[in-house]
Scaffold this active site. Structure first.
Site, PDB file in Angstrom:
ATOM      1  N   LYS A 281      11.044 -14.477  -1.626  1.00  0.00           N
ATOM      2  CA  LYS A 281      10.024 -13.821  -0.815  1.00  0.00           C
ATOM      3  C   LYS A 281       8.710 -14.574  -0.990  1.00  0.00           C
ATOM      4  O   LYS A 281       8.202 -14.707  -2.106  1.00  0.00           O
ATOM      5  CB  LYS A 281       9.846 -12.360  -1.258  1.00  0.00           C
ATOM      6  CG  LYS A 281       8.584 -11.669  -0.696  1.00  0.00           C
ATOM      7  CD  LYS A 281       8.459 -10.215  -1.136  1.00  0.00           C
ATOM      8  CE  LYS A 281       7.110  -9.612  -0.720  1.00  0.00           C
ATOM      9  NZ  LYS A 281       6.957  -8.198  -1.135  1.00  0.00           N
ATOM     10  N   LYS A 293      -3.180  -1.357   2.052  1.00  0.00           N
ATOM     11  CA  LYS A 293      -3.176  -0.958   0.650  1.00  0.00           C
ATOM     12  C   LYS A 293      -4.574  -0.514   0.232  1.00  0.00           C
ATOM     13  O   LYS A 293      -5.568  -0.947   0.821  1.00  0.00           O
ATOM     14  CB  LYS A 293      -2.786  -2.157  -0.232  1.00  0.00           C
ATOM     15  CG  LYS A 293      -1.325  -2.550  -0.187  1.00  0.00           C
ATOM     16  CD  LYS A 293      -1.076  -3.770  -1.079  1.00  0.00           C
ATOM     17  CE  LYS A 293       0.369  -4.218  -1.017  1.00  0.00           C
ATOM     18  NZ  LYS A 293       1.318  -3.237  -1.554  1.00  0.00           N
ATOM     19  N   ASP A 304       2.125 -12.365  -4.179  1.00  0.00           N
ATOM     20  CA  ASP A 304       3.320 -11.749  -3.575  1.00  0.00           C
ATOM     21  C   ASP A 304       4.312 -12.797  -3.052  1.00  0.00           C
ATOM     22  O   ASP A 304       5.291 -12.472  -2.411  1.00  0.00           O
ATOM     23  CB  ASP A 304       2.887 -10.792  -2.453  1.00  0.00           C
ATOM     24  CG  ASP A 304       3.891  -9.658  -2.225  1.00  0.00           C
ATOM     25  OD1 ASP A 304       4.695  -9.393  -3.137  1.00  0.00           O
ATOM     26  OD2 ASP A 304       3.868  -9.063  -1.129  1.00  0.00           O
ATOM     27  N   ASP A 363       3.751  -2.026   5.044  1.00  0.00           N
ATOM     28  CA  ASP A 363       3.630  -2.557   3.682  1.00  0.00           C
ATOM     29  C   ASP A 363       5.001  -2.810   3.039  1.00  0.00           C
ATOM     30  O   ASP A 363       5.091  -3.401   1.973  1.00  0.00           O
ATOM     31  CB  ASP A 363       2.802  -1.583   2.826  1.00  0.00           C
ATOM     32  CG  ASP A 363       2.272  -2.235   1.554  1.00  0.00           C
ATOM     33  OD1 ASP A 363       2.349  -3.478   1.455  1.00  0.00           O
ATOM     34  OD2 ASP A 363       1.793  -1.493   0.675  1.00  0.00           O
ATOM     35  N   ARG A 367      11.175  -7.073   2.428  1.00  0.00           N
ATOM     36  CA  ARG A 367      12.581  -6.913   2.826  1.00  0.00           C
ATOM     37  C   ARG A 367      12.824  -7.432   4.245  1.00  0.00           C
ATOM     38  O   ARG A 367      13.905  -7.894   4.562  1.00  0.00           O
ATOM     39  CB  ARG A 367      12.982  -5.427   2.686  1.00  0.00           C
ATOM     40  CG  ARG A 367      12.219  -4.497   3.569  1.00  0.00           C
ATOM     41  CD  ARG A 367      12.258  -3.045   3.083  1.00  0.00           C
ATOM     42  NE  ARG A 367      11.390  -2.821   1.921  1.00  0.00           N
ATOM     43  CZ  ARG A 367      11.264  -1.661   1.290  1.00  0.00           C
ATOM     44  NH1 ARG A 367      11.958  -0.612   1.685  1.00  0.00           N
ATOM     45  NH2 ARG A 367      10.456  -1.549   0.253  1.00  0.00           N
TER      46      ARG A 367
HETATM   47  N1  BES Z   1       4.402  -6.579  -2.611  1.00  0.00           N
HETATM   48  C1  BES Z   1       4.577  -5.173  -2.699  1.00  0.00           C
HETATM   49  C2  BES Z   1       5.201  -4.735  -4.024  1.00  0.00           C
HETATM   50  C3  BES Z   1       4.388  -5.003  -5.258  1.00  0.00           C
HETATM   51  C4  BES Z   1       3.579  -4.016  -5.786  1.00  0.00           C
HETATM   52  C5  BES Z   1       4.471  -6.214  -5.913  1.00  0.00           C
HETATM   53  C6  BES Z   1       2.845  -4.257  -6.931  1.00  0.00           C
HETATM   54  C7  BES Z   1       3.735  -6.460  -7.055  1.00  0.00           C
HETATM   55  C8  BES Z   1       2.928  -5.482  -7.576  1.00  0.00           C
HETATM   56  C9  BES Z   1       5.502  -4.701  -1.564  1.00  0.00           C
HETATM   57  O1  BES Z   1       5.417  -5.423  -0.387  1.00  0.00           O
HETATM   58  C10 BES Z   1       5.109  -3.302  -1.236  1.00  0.00           C
HETATM   59  O2  BES Z   1       4.022  -3.121  -0.783  1.00  0.00           O
HETATM   60  N2  BES Z   1       5.994  -2.353  -1.479  1.00  0.00           N
HETATM   61  C11 BES Z   1       5.736  -0.993  -1.223  1.00  0.00           C
HETATM   62  C12 BES Z   1       6.901  -0.422  -0.475  1.00  0.00           C
HETATM   63  C13 BES Z   1       6.645   0.932   0.107  1.00  0.00           C
HETATM   64  C14 BES Z   1       5.644   0.831   1.240  1.00  0.00           C
HETATM   65  C15 BES Z   1       7.950   1.487   0.616  1.00  0.00           C
HETATM   66  C16 BES Z   1       5.530  -0.298  -2.561  1.00  0.00           C
HETATM   67  O3  BES Z   1       6.182  -0.663  -3.533  1.00  0.00           O
HETATM   68  O4  BES Z   1       4.660   0.576  -2.628  1.00  0.00           O
HETATM   69 ZN    ZN Z   2       4.813  -7.398  -0.579  1.00  0.00          ZN
HETATM   70 MN    MN Z   3       3.862  -4.729   0.873  1.00  0.00          MN
END
Ligand code: BES
Ligand code: ZN
Ligand code: MN
Length: 515
Positions: A281, A293, A304, A363, A367
């Protein structure tokens, strides 16, 4: 396709900010001590023969200092004597190794890191005695120590134009590992330096800010691997549109920086043998998009793309040490931004596989990127296995913290091998469940699936979505959100990014997939 092996600023970063290599690492005989001397001793203050000989003139004062400090050689403890009377040295450091019968590969790397950590940052020279109380080390173990030294010495300060008073650093530090057979150690290191450089490359890419390292720039830096014999292809937006990668392109459409996909191929194995594959990714910045966010900590989302960085670092390691394996590295590179052109919650995108995805939360973008790249790699290369790495979910940090990466897989043998490689290197993985009950959670009213599964089991529903794009191919997904960024300070890493995964996967390849 654009930019077959195109260069540009390259691995050294932006013009004018070339990182000088501060550390000069070498191997020498025990008799050639210079600068700070670092030696090891096991519990009950036992030294190896060469160490004993070197410390003979100061034996009594070392014992007195140890008694005064209650230092007995426990693992993780150390003793320091400044300007020891009787030795012409600025400083003597004794590092405890504890019970040496229990030391594994990862402990040797750690000891190397601990030793380097005891060399003051202003010092210009140091000698580390590569010897335990049980005697000489194998060349392989000396190289492991050297790996620890190299990783500990890593800093990312290319954007610092001045240093505070008292925090000055030597421009060069010459560190020699003294050992019985420096020629053999050097040979072992020639192989291991490939891994060290791979980790350093991954760390550098992750630490770079997103205004410097956007998709095209990361593609350019990956293209530099062509110098090592890696075949690199860069796909631009038009190429990916032709392939039908609607999920990946949807994520990037709100950014001023165009998306890219990079395919890296290292063919060191038998001709025609199906490759193993690694998919990363590469979200160069994840603002969350329209589902933006919160501000606090958002700066971390420059990292990321750690999964992609790890794949680039791994491909570097495999090529630089001429691994006898056919390997494909694939990275999906995008920037996730809010914009008039950005994708919206409720949008439905069509993936290259033909399956459709309803966007619930913009966000949950990683995936979407991986869905298209996984499908592409599977279809084009028919790989022996696919392992993807992604800073995919905050939920995996809640579940596992920063010690273990989450491992999701459809293949028990791959799990077994990854777990073993994790224990050996210290980059550990913990298996999480998959199953049809979780899969139901991402069924959508309007499309084949939705991109989020609700509040519960967030890391698992993310993995379930990925699994819909791998068919029957043996596959493992490593959720590295906890292990790759904001890394805890350890003996082998003081940087924000650990470069997690390069050593793990190199080990997996070496143990099981080289002919
Ligand atoms: N890149 C983030 C996940 C992440 C969070 C990586 C903190 C490193 C540190 C990912 O793209 C994301 O935002 N995931 C969300 C998914 C949710 C919206 C279903 C999450 O984990 O809150
Ligand atoms: Zn992300
Ligand atoms: Mn995200």
């Amino acid at each position: 396709m654009s930019g077959q092996g195109s260069t540009g600023p390259g691995q050294d970063g932006p013009e004018g900010l070339k990182m000088p290599d501060v550390l000069k690492l070498g191997f020498t005989r025990f008799a050639r001590i210079h600068g700070v001397l670092v030696v090891f001793c096991s519990e009950d203050l036992k030294f190896g023969p060469a160490t004993k000989k070197a410390l003979a003139p100061v034996d009594a004062s070392v014992r007195r200092a140890a008694a005064a400090d209650r230092f007995t050689g426990k693992n993780g403890s150390s003793l320091e004597i400044v300007a020891p009377a009787g030795l012409d040295l600025p400083r003597l450091v004794v590092i405890g190794t504890g019970k040496e019968s229990e030391l594994k590969t990862r402990d040797m790397v750690k000891l190397g890191g601990a030793a380097m950590g005891k060399v003051p940052s202003a010092a210009t020279e140091a000698t580390i005695f590569a010897e335990l109380s049980t005697g000489a080390l194998r060349p392989e173990q000396v190289a492991d120590l050297a790996l620890g030294v190299r990783l500990r010495a890593y800093t990312f300060d290319r954007y610092k134009t001045k240093r505070k008073e008292g925090d000055e650093r030597a421009d060069k530090v010459e560190v020699d590992l003294a050992c019985a057979n420096s020629g053999a150690a050097e040979k072992a290191w020639a192989r291991k330096v490939a891994i060290a450089d791979g980790v350093v490359l991954a760390r550098d890419l992750i630490n770079e800010p997103a205004n410097i390292l956007y998709p095209a720039e990361l593609a350019r830096r990956a293209s530099a691997l062509s110098k090592l014999g890696v075949a690199v292809e860069v796909f631009d937006v038009a190429d990916m549109r032709k392939l039908g990668m609607g999920a990946l392109l949807g994520v990037g459409q709100g950014s001023a920086h165009d998306s890219r996909m990079v395919i890296m191929r290292w063919n060191g194995g038998k001709k025609g043998v199906e490759p193993i594959s690694f998919i990363g990714k590469g979200v160069c910045f994840d603002s969350g998009g329209i589902s933006i966010k919160p501000a606090a900590g958002m700066e971390d989302m420059k990292g990321d793309m750690a999964g992609a960085a790890c794949v680039v670092g791994l491909m570097h390691a495999l090529a630089a040490r001429k691994a006898k394996v056919n390997a494909v590295g694939a990275i999906g590179l995008v920037e996730n931004m809010p914009d008039g052109k950005a994708q919206r919650p409720g949008d439905i995108v069509k993936t290259m596989s033909g399956q459709t995805i309803e966007i619930i939360n913009t966000d949950a973008e990683g995936r979407l990127v991986l869905a298209d790249v996984l499908h592409y790699v599977n279809k084009r290369f028919k790989p022996k296995f696919m392992i993807n790495l992604a800073t995919l979910t905050g939920a995996i940090i809640v579940a596992l913290g920063q010690e273990y990466a989450g491992l999701f897989s459809n293949n028990d043998r791959l799990v077994e091998r990854l777990s073993k490689a994790g224990e050996a290197t210290g980059e550990r993985v913990w298996r999480m469940p998959l199953g049809p009950e979780y899969d139901k959670m991402i069924d959508s009213k309007f499309a084949d699936m939705k991109n989020t599964g609700g509040r519960w089991a967030g890391s698992i529903t993310a993995a379930q979505l990925l699994q819909r794009f791998v068919d029957k191919t043996p596959w493992a997904h490593l959720d590295i959100a906890g292990t790759a960024l904001g890394s805890p300070q350890t003996d082998i890493n003081k940087s924000w990014s650990s470069g997690w995964g390069v050593r793990l996967l190199d080990r997996l390849v070496e143990d099981h997939y080289e002919r």
